[in-house]
Design a protein around this motif. Structure first.
Motif, PDB file in Angstrom:
ATOM      1  N   SER A 284      38.169 109.755  45.331  1.00  0.00           N
ATOM      2  CA  SER A 284      38.360 109.743  46.650  1.00  0.00           C
ATOM      3  C   SER A 284      39.528 108.584  46.811  1.00  0.00           C
ATOM      4  O   SER A 284      40.543 108.750  47.264  1.00  0.00           O
ATOM      5  CB  SER A 284      37.423 109.704  47.933  1.00  0.00           C
ATOM      6  N   ASN A 285      39.026 107.516  46.411  1.00  0.00           N
ATOM      7  CA  ASN A 285      39.953 106.123  46.457  1.00  0.00           C
ATOM      8  C   ASN A 285      41.213 106.336  45.960  1.00  0.00           C
ATOM      9  O   ASN A 285      42.365 105.933  46.208  1.00  0.00           O
ATOM     10  CB  ASN A 285      39.249 104.923  46.273  1.00  0.00           C
ATOM     11  N   ALA A 286      41.034 106.876  44.428  1.00  0.00           N
ATOM     12  CA  ALA A 286      42.075 107.123  43.625  1.00  0.00           C
ATOM     13  C   ALA A 286      43.292 107.995  43.829  1.00  0.00           C
ATOM     14  O   ALA A 286      44.366 107.627  44.007  1.00  0.00           O
ATOM     15  CB  ALA A 286      41.489 107.527  42.384  1.00  0.00           C
ATOM     16  N   VAL A 307      54.246 107.046  39.394  1.00  0.00           N
ATOM     17  CA  VAL A 307      53.176 107.143  39.672  1.00  0.00           C
ATOM     18  C   VAL A 307      52.424 108.414  39.117  1.00  0.00           C
ATOM     19  O   VAL A 307      52.809 109.687  39.137  1.00  0.00           O
ATOM     20  CB  VAL A 307      52.502 107.161  41.386  1.00  0.00           C
ATOM     21  N   ARG A 308      51.379 108.294  38.192  1.00  0.00           N
ATOM     22  CA  ARG A 308      50.953 109.459  37.706  1.00  0.00           C
ATOM     23  C   ARG A 308      49.248 109.647  37.800  1.00  0.00           C
ATOM     24  O   ARG A 308      48.560 108.727  37.736  1.00  0.00           O
ATOM     25  CB  ARG A 308      51.030 109.506  36.118  1.00  0.00           C
ATOM     26  N   TYR A 309      49.002 110.835  38.408  1.00  0.00           N
ATOM     27  CA  TYR A 309      47.634 110.993  38.809  1.00  0.00           C
ATOM     28  C   TYR A 309      47.428 112.674  38.641  1.00  0.00           C
ATOM     29  O   TYR A 309      48.410 113.323  39.347  1.00  0.00           O
ATOM     30  CB  TYR A 309      47.324 110.396  39.992  1.00  0.00           C
ATOM     31  N   PRO A 310      46.678 113.120  37.956  1.00  0.00           N
ATOM     32  CA  PRO A 310      46.570 114.613  38.081  1.00  0.00           C
ATOM     33  C   PRO A 310      46.479 115.452  39.255  1.00  0.00           C
ATOM     34  O   PRO A 310      46.602 116.547  39.402  1.00  0.00           O
ATOM     35  CB  PRO A 310      44.934 114.859  37.361  1.00  0.00           C
ATOM     36  N   GLY A 327      37.619 118.002  39.644  1.00  0.00           N
ATOM     37  CA  GLY A 327      37.865 116.782  40.258  1.00  0.00           C
ATOM     38  C   GLY A 327      39.263 116.044  39.630  1.00  0.00           C
ATOM     39  O   GLY A 327      39.154 116.352  38.479  1.00  0.00           O
ATOM     40  N   PHE A 328      39.890 115.265  40.301  1.00  0.00           N
ATOM     41  CA  PHE A 328      41.031 114.655  39.552  1.00  0.00           C
ATOM     42  C   PHE A 328      40.501 113.305  38.858  1.00  0.00           C
ATOM     43  O   PHE A 328      41.324 112.884  38.403  1.00  0.00           O
ATOM     44  CB  PHE A 328      42.354 114.669  40.345  1.00  0.00           C
ATOM     45  N   GLY A 329      39.499 112.968  38.994  1.00  0.00           N
ATOM     46  CA  GLY A 329      39.003 111.551  38.450  1.00  0.00           C
ATOM     47  C   GLY A 329      39.537 110.294  39.298  1.00  0.00           C
ATOM     48  O   GLY A 329      40.123 110.425  40.311  1.00  0.00           O
TER      49      GLY A 329
END
Length: 415
Positions: A284-286, A307-310, A327-329
């Motif tokens: 959730s934080n990420a 910024v890279r995040y799935p 979930g996206f990790g």
């Protein structure tokens, strides 16, 4: 069917008997008394100890998608679950020990297909083995499904002519570029061609991805990371549903002495109990941090370049991640213009800790190209963020302050 959250807490606790300890006891011994002329289950601790079993069985059930608790020394499943025919996991002294054991399933002369971006320790080991002529290494962009399929077909044809085996190694999401592989497609193609298939599931954890269900032969973990979750131990694990591969991995562990210590196993099991709540909070934080930092791009307020995040729509494999992952990790990356700028940001952090590793309750930040063996396809100014369970506003404020401060200092220097 028992929910994963429940099983994490209830699994591996042994038989329900009056007077039994709530937590499995720890075996601080190197050897066991035996009875002459009888078959003895436990002999010498390098071959295995009873206190490993709860964690080995718990991890195996999580990866296989079964949830029933441990009863005695067997696994209980139900027909409704359509479970993978699971075998107990195998704990190793480190993630690299587990990786090394799995890699040695390939005999000399075999072929290894490996993502170009993957765990640096294994990438270095694979290159060293290739340089020594122990295997032929084929690096691929694991996110480019059709290109990987072509490599699988070409290498399988070559290996068949040489009568040598092939191993496909998948890391998804990759370290540190967070590429997401099409696991079902790649594993199906590899199995059709007769390859040994391995998935490093450290980043996703079995709560977000279960590669055995997609047909993987072996799943490996750095237990050090999310599973144990407190940055206080080193351990690895390998899980397989194949009896012959399990036998060979167990034999490798025994003969190479790559075993975990009893206290480390105790701590890891204790850490796994809280995996669900830790991962949910960190994830959730990420996601929130990724959205906030992405909103800064192009504003001139900082020197952020990417910024890279799935979980972001801008991630190249966002749709794949949304369909394939649970979930996206808790890992994201930010990119700055160069290594010096990234290092300056890290030097001005107060709450985030500049350190390698990931998956702990605390938030860590690291410029990956500080390591000489990190590939040059990783940007020099890329910072990998392992997001912990602190309050997201505090994490954001600390990193934003460092980004603004360095941007301001660089503007002053450049006039």
């Amino acid at each position: 069917m028992t929910d994963e959250r429940t099983y994490l807490v209830s699994g591996g606790r042994g038989a329900h008997q009056e007077g039994a300890p709530v937590n499995p006891p720890v075996d601080f011994t190197s050897t066991y008394r035996y009875r002459p002329g009888a078959e003895n289950r436990w002999d010498y601790a390098r071959e295995g100890v009873p206190s490993w079993a709860p964690l080995e069985e718990l991890l195996a059930h999580l990866e296989a998608g079964t949830r029933q608790g441990h009863r005695g020394h067997g696994f209980v499943t139900t027909a409704e679950e359509h479970p993978v025919a699971v075998l107990p996991g195998l704990l190793f002294s480190s993630g690299m020990a587990a990786i090394s054991a799995v890699t040695h399933l390939l005999p000399p002369g075999g072929h290894l297909i490996l993502p170009r971006h993957s765990y640096m320790g294994f990438s270095s080991l694979a290159q060293q083995m290739a340089d020594r002529g122990l295997l032929t290494l084929h690096r691929v962009d694991i996110a480019e499904t059709e290109a990987v399929k072509t490599t699988i077909a070409d290498v399988a044809t070559l290996a068949q002519a040489q009568d040598s085996p092939v191993m496909l190694w998948v890391e998804s999401p990759t370290n540190p570029m967070l590429e997401v592989a099409d696991l079902p497609a790649l594993l199906a193609e590899a199995k059709r061609r007769g390859l040994i298939t391995v998935v490093d599931n450290t980043f996703a954890t079995p709560l977000r991805q279960q590669p055995l269900k997609h047909g993987a032969d072996v799943v490996v973990h750095s237990v050090t990371k999310f599973l144990a979750g407190h940055s206080d131990l080193i351990m690895g694990a390998a899980i397989t549903a194949d009896e012959e591969l399990h036998r060979r991995l167990h034999e490798h562990r025994t003969l190479h002495g790559a075993i975990p210590g009893p206290m480390e196993v105790f701590l890891a099991l204790r850490g796994v109990r809280t995996l669900a709540v830790r991962l949910d909070a960190a994830e959730s934080n990420a996601g929130e941090l990724a959205r906030r930092f992405a909103a800064l791009l192009g504003t001139g307020e900082t020197q952020l370049r990417g910024v890279r995040y799935p979980g972001l729509d801008t991630h190249p494999q966002h749709s794949r991640a949304a369909a394939q992952l649970g979930g996206f990790g808790a890992i994201l990356t930010i990119e700055l213009p160069d290594g010096d700028t990234a290092d300056a940001v890290l030097e001005n952090l107060s709450l985030w800790t500049p350190a390698t590793s990931l998956g702990g309750v605390e938030s860590l930040a690291e410029r990956r190209r500080r390591h000489a063996t990190e590939p040059d396809t990783v940007p020099d100014g890329l910072i990998r963020l392992s997001v912990g369970i602190e309050h997201v506003d505090d994490l954001y404020a600390d990193l934003l302050h460092a980004l603004r401060l360095v941007a301001s200092e660089n503007r002053d220097e450049n006039g």
